[in-house]
Design a protein around this motif. Structure first.
Motif, PDB file in Angstrom:
ATOM      1  N   HIS A 155       0.820  -1.219   0.000  1.00 61.12           N
ATOM      2  CA  HIS A 155       0.000   0.000   0.000  1.00 61.12           C
ATOM      3  C   HIS A 155       0.852   1.266   0.000  1.00 61.12           C
ATOM      4  N   LEU A 156       1.889   1.294   0.827  1.00 61.76           N
ATOM      5  CA  LEU A 156       2.723   2.495   0.919  1.00 61.76           C
ATOM      6  C   LEU A 156       3.358   2.814  -0.433  1.00 61.76           C
ATOM      7  N   ARG A 157       3.908   1.813  -1.085  1.00 58.28           N
ATOM      8  CA  ARG A 157       4.559   2.051  -2.383  1.00 58.28           C
ATOM      9  C   ARG A 157       3.532   2.416  -3.453  1.00 58.28           C
ATOM     10  N   ASN A 158       2.340   1.821  -3.399  1.00 64.15           N
ATOM     11  CA  ASN A 158       1.302   2.172  -4.373  1.00 64.15           C
ATOM     12  C   ASN A 158       0.849   3.614  -4.211  1.00 64.15           C
ATOM     13  N   ILE A 159       0.681   4.069  -2.972  1.00 64.99           N
ATOM     14  CA  ILE A 159       0.299   5.465  -2.729  1.00 64.99           C
ATOM     15  C   ILE A 159       1.408   6.395  -3.206  1.00 64.99           C
ATOM     16  N   TRP A 160       2.663   6.025  -2.898  1.00 72.06           N
ATOM     17  CA  TRP A 160       3.815   6.826  -3.321  1.00 72.06           C
ATOM     18  C   TRP A 160       3.865   6.930  -4.848  1.00 72.06           C
ATOM     19  N   ASP A 161       3.670   5.815  -5.535  1.00 72.39           N
ATOM     20  CA  ASP A 161       3.708   5.816  -6.997  1.00 72.39           C
ATOM     21  C   ASP A 161       2.544   6.606  -7.593  1.00 72.39           C
TER      22      ASP A 161
END
Length: 118
Positions: free
Chosen positions: A23-29
């Motif tokens: 989730h964190l990386r998806n939000i960042w991307d």
């Protein structure tokens, strides 16, 4: 034993790679896609109106924030796992080696230009 407890505490404090599908990386991307969309509009406008940032100071602030985002993304790339033939690789050494041999040079070049242009 005390030794195993110390090992587990040391392991808990060590840096853990980000899951590329988490989730964190998806939000960042997703934030990166939004910033890229703004840049796709602003950069051509700067060629037409070089004083754009003087006319709209908030755009200058957004531009500096975008540079900060891309610099942080550059650093995060060393700590984000990757998929290799369907297997999730989360070893920091392998992640760094792969990044250095793939996108590191283009990312470094673009980030260096961004920093110089500020």
């Amino acid at each position: 034993t005390v030794e195993s407890m110390l090992k587990s505490q040391r392991g808990a404090r060590s840096l853990q790679p980000l899951n590329p599908n988490g989730h964190l990386r998806n939000i960042w991307d997703f934030a990166g896609v939004m910033i890229l969309g703004v840049d796709l509009v602003l950069i051509p406008l700067l060629f037409v109106q070089p004083r754009l940032y003087e006319l709209f100071p908030s755009l200058a602030i957004e531009s500096k924030m975008a540079v900060c985002y891309w610099l942080l993304d550059f650093a995060l790339s060393f700590f984000t796992g990757y998929l290799e033939k369907g297997t999730l690789v989360m070893d920091l050494r392998k992640i760094a080696c792969r990044y250095l041999s793939t996108w590191f040079v283009p990312d470094l070049t673009v980030n260096a230009i961004d920093v110089v242009m500020i």
